[in-house]
Design a protein around this motif. Structure first.
Motif, mmCIF file in Angstrom:
data_model
loop_
_atom_site.group_PDB
_atom_site.id
_atom_site.type_symbol
_atom_site.label_atom_id
_atom_site.label_comp_id
_atom_site.label_asym_id
_atom_site.label_seq_id
_atom_site.Cartn_x
_atom_site.Cartn_y
_atom_site.Cartn_z
ATOM 1 N N MET A 28 2.500 0.044 -10.855
ATOM 2 C CA MET A 28 2.094 1.289 -10.831
ATOM 3 C C MET A 28 0.418 1.290 -10.456
ATOM 4 N N PHE A 29 -0.111 -0.043 -10.966
ATOM 5 C CA PHE A 29 -1.703 0.170 -10.580
ATOM 6 C C PHE A 29 -1.924 -0.985 -9.646
ATOM 7 N N PHE A 30 -1.795 -2.158 -9.944
ATOM 8 C CA PHE A 30 -2.356 -3.392 -8.881
ATOM 9 C C PHE A 30 -1.554 -3.128 -7.507
ATOM 10 N N THR A 31 -0.072 -2.932 -7.389
ATOM 11 C CA THR A 31 0.401 -2.595 -6.188
ATOM 12 C C THR A 31 -0.042 -1.255 -5.601
ATOM 13 N N ALA A 32 0.481 -0.048 -6.274
ATOM 14 C CA ALA A 32 0.203 1.101 -5.586
ATOM 15 C C ALA A 32 -1.330 1.431 -5.652
ATOM 16 N N GLU A 33 -1.758 1.204 -6.507
ATOM 17 C CA GLU A 33 -3.453 1.829 -6.517
ATOM 18 C C GLU A 33 -4.359 0.959 -6.034
ATOM 19 N N VAL A 34 -4.160 -0.579 -6.101
ATOM 20 C CA VAL A 34 -5.240 -1.552 -5.617
ATOM 21 C C VAL A 34 -4.697 -1.906 -4.276
ATOM 22 N N ASP A 35 -3.737 -2.880 -4.304
ATOM 23 C CA ASP A 35 -3.359 -3.699 -3.012
ATOM 24 C C ASP A 35 -2.900 -2.714 -1.862
ATOM 25 N N ASP A 36 -2.090 -1.862 -2.347
ATOM 26 C CA ASP A 36 -1.510 -0.857 -1.168
ATOM 27 C C ASP A 36 -2.344 -0.171 -0.256
ATOM 28 N N ARG A 37 -3.523 0.282 -1.385
ATOM 29 C CA ARG A 37 -4.609 1.212 -0.866
ATOM 30 C C ARG A 37 -5.664 0.332 0.010
ATOM 31 N N ALA A 38 -5.721 -0.981 -0.359
ATOM 32 C CA ALA A 38 -6.773 -1.775 0.178
ATOM 33 C C ALA A 38 -6.144 -2.276 1.577
ATOM 34 N N ALA A 39 -4.927 -2.445 1.681
ATOM 35 C CA ALA A 39 -4.508 -3.269 2.999
ATOM 36 C C ALA A 39 -4.833 -2.712 4.115
ATOM 37 N N GLU A 57 -11.857 5.732 1.299
ATOM 38 C CA GLU A 57 -11.681 4.460 1.607
ATOM 39 C C GLU A 57 -12.729 3.473 0.975
ATOM 40 N N ARG A 58 -13.853 4.053 0.812
ATOM 41 C CA ARG A 58 -14.902 3.190 0.069
ATOM 42 C C ARG A 58 -14.525 3.174 -1.328
ATOM 43 N N ILE A 59 -14.008 4.149 -1.913
ATOM 44 C CA ILE A 59 -13.637 4.245 -3.287
ATOM 45 C C ILE A 59 -12.275 2.975 -3.415
ATOM 46 N N TYR A 60 -11.404 3.004 -2.544
ATOM 47 C CA TYR A 60 -10.311 2.341 -2.852
ATOM 48 C C TYR A 60 -10.718 0.766 -2.602
ATOM 49 N N TRP A 61 -11.624 0.657 -1.624
ATOM 50 C CA TRP A 61 -12.172 -0.717 -1.383
ATOM 51 C C TRP A 61 -13.041 -1.495 -2.438
ATOM 52 N N THR A 62 -13.739 -0.656 -2.885
ATOM 53 C CA THR A 62 -14.569 -0.892 -4.175
ATOM 54 C C THR A 62 -13.677 -1.388 -5.315
#
Length: 240
Positions: A28-39, A57-62
């Protein structure tokens, strides 16, 4: 195999909960909100489109690069231990207040009641608060506001390395010349700084020197692993 590199089994798992809930932080966090957003942002950065990123996008990459610094075994395991100990200490200190209001509750202490009512809460408290630490706006907004750029170092005679500590930070985030660096591929590295003039200064060093400096920084802060191609001379000098 590639999917077994930089991987530690059950690092983010919850304990003492049903199997279907154990990977909640991972899914719910590392996959959905971190990795998938950053890909998709990574694709843009590798394509030289860092200047076209939206505020979102700057928020998600940060979030992704902060997570890269904090989601490592030593920090995660230490957080699990210290957060659980702190919560236990806090619940123990509130024992008298609990006795005054507990009424018919059978649990003898607030610690016992919490452990019985919220199974796994105390043991999993560190993992539960890790997402809040990673998304902490106090630090993230500083990085979001920095000058970002990607250096193409494909003309260098050696390639970039990375490590189990892939984000390098030169000094405190609030320092005017703070510099962040993270390799995105064997030939491209992401930089961020509060001082835009550092982009020109680094570019003037030449690609070979810049790759060497990046590799030495990333390798020297590694805890266990360095990834990439390197000569035996470099390994002996830097990691020995």
């Amino acid at each position: 195999k590639p999917d077994e590199i930089a991987f530690e089994n059950r690092l983010y798992s919850y304990e003492k909960v049903p199997n279907q809930q154990r990977q909640a932080v991972e899914k719910m966090f590392f996959t959905a909100e971190v990795d998938d957003r950053a890909a998709p942002i990574l694709v843009k950065l590798l394509s030289g489109e860092e200047g076209d990123l939206s505020p979102e996008e700057r928020i998600y990459w940060t979030r992704f690069i902060v997570a890269a610094r904090l989601r490592v075994p030593e920090i995660v395991n230490d957080l699990k231990k210290t957060a659980s100990e702190e919560l236990r200490r806090s619940l123990t200190e509130d024992h008298d207040a609990f006795l005054a209001v507990k009424g018919d509750i059978e649990a003898p202490t607030l610690l016992d009641w919490t452990d019985q009512t919220f199974v796994g809460l105390i043991d999993n408290f560190g993992m539960m608060i890790l997402p809040d630490i990673i998304t902490d706006p106090e630090h993230n907004k500083i990085i979001e506001a920095m000058h970002w750029w990607v250096e193409d170092l494909s003309d260098a005679n050696v390639t970039l390395l990375t490590s189990d500590r892939p984000l390098w930070v030169s000094t405190g985030l609030k320092k005017p010349n703070c510099l962040l660096a993270m390799p995105l591929s064997p030939t491209r590295v992401f930089f961020a700084s509060r001082n835009p003039e550092l982009q020109l200064a680094l570019g003037q060093q030449g690609v070979n020197r810049l790759v060497r400096r990046c590799n030495e920084s990333l390798a020297s802060q590694a805890v266990r692993f360095v990834y990439g191609r390197a000569t035996l001379r470099f390994i002996t000098r830097t990691l020995g």
